[in-house]
Design an enzyme around this catalytic site. Structure first.
Site, short mmCIF file in Angstrom:
data_model
loop_
_atom_site.label_atom_id
_atom_site.label_comp_id
_atom_site.label_asym_id
_atom_site.label_seq_id
_atom_site.Cartn_x
_atom_site.Cartn_y
_atom_site.Cartn_z
N SER A 143 0.88 -1.18 0.00
CA SER A 143 0.00 0.00 0.00
C SER A 143 0.90 1.22 0.00
CB SER A 143 -0.86 0.01 1.26
OG SER A 143 -1.50 1.27 1.40
N TYR A 157 -1.34 -0.82 10.22
CA TYR A 157 -1.54 -1.32 8.85
C TYR A 157 -0.39 -0.85 7.95
CZ TYR A 157 -3.63 -1.30 4.14
OH TYR A 157 -3.86 -1.45 2.79
#
Ligand code: NAP
Length: 248
Positions: A143, A157
């Site tokens: 990401s 995350y």
């Protein structure tokens, strides 16, 4: 060589888009899912209705026994995997690090990091010429958060995705001479259900003006990068990252 792909978390979002595109390019596809059996069955039906080959297996990537069962099932039903897309990933409710408890951080790391590692391990055991395999490709979903940090939302995350970036770099070098290429696709903000898991289903529209292209991305735009990295056109590309993020 017969093209056989495992896409973890292929029942929805980016994984589902990868499965559809892969099937249209001639892969026999196994999607795994966690809970959402009906969504997984819908993707399988969509592919088989178009005369593609697809199966779905419930398997939690954070549980080693489930991952072993997933790969064994593919061995027995489709054949030896040639492409792994480490896509299953989670985030949790937006909060600062000083509000996170240890259980939450553990859940994020178990799915996003441990899951990707053990799936990659099972793939390498089957694909590596050092193990008698015929080669293959692995694409890990990172990401842009791994570089941006996701402050105030989910630093846990973001950090898990930084681990994925490093997994790609190290594993790519380990297996480069064994017929396996390992790469990363790093999406920006994409229209999927994952933002609802963070407590903000409309997050893409809230942040889109801050994206240089002034829009969110679509799962299909990520899928094209994944399929290119797995294709022969990317034959000299390993340890690389493609950002699919509208310039963010
Ligand atoms: P999503 O829409 O929330 O879908 C998640 C998928 O993963 C579902 O198929 C879900 O299965 C499955 N899954 C979740 N936990 C699992 C587990 N423990 N074991 C197996 N499968 C599991 O997510 P997405 O947005 O498509 O994201 C896919 C990947 O792209 C993730 O790695 C994510 O971090 C990354 N990414 C997404 C964005 C974005 O903006 N969407 C941006 C950057 C990176 P069920 O259907 O059964 O729940």
């Amino acid at each position: 060589m017969k093209k056989i792909m495992i896409v973890t978390g292929g029942s929805r979002g980016i994984g589902a888009a990868v499965a559809r595109l892969a099937a249209s390019e001639g892969y026999a596809v196994c999607i795994s899912y966690l809970h959402n059996r009906s969504a997984a069955e819908e993707i399988v039906a969509e592919i088989t209705d178009r005369h593609g080959v697809a199966i779905a297996v419930q398997a939690d990537v954070a549980i080693e026994a489930d991952v072993l069962r997933l790969f064994s099932h593919v061995d027995a039903t489709l054949g030896t995997v040639t492409a792994l897309v480490n896509n299953a990933g989670i985030l949790e409710t937006q909060m600062r690090v000083d509000a996170m408890d240890a259980d939450r951080i553990t859940r994020i790391l178990m799915t996003n990091v441990l899951g990707s590692f053990i799936c990659a391990r099972e793939a390498v055991r089957r694909m590596s010429t050092a193990h008698g395999g015929a080669g293959g490709g692995i694409v890990n979903l990172s990401s842009r958060a791994s570089k941006l940090g996701a402050p105030g939302e989910y630093v846990d995350y973001a950090a898990s995705k930084a681990a994925i970036d490093t997994l790609t770099i190290g594993l790519a070098k380990e297996v480069a001479a064994e017929g396996i290429r390992v790469n990363t696709v790093s999406p920006g903000v994409i229209y999927t259900d994952i933002h609802a898991s963070g407590g903000e289903p409309g997050r893409v529209d809230r942040v889109k003006d801050g994206i240089p292209m002034k829009r969110g991305g679509y799962p299909e735009e990520v899928a094209h990068a994944v399929l290119w990295l797995l294709s022969d056109q990317a034959s000299f590309t390993t340890g690389a990252t493609i950002d699919v993020a509208g310039g963010r």
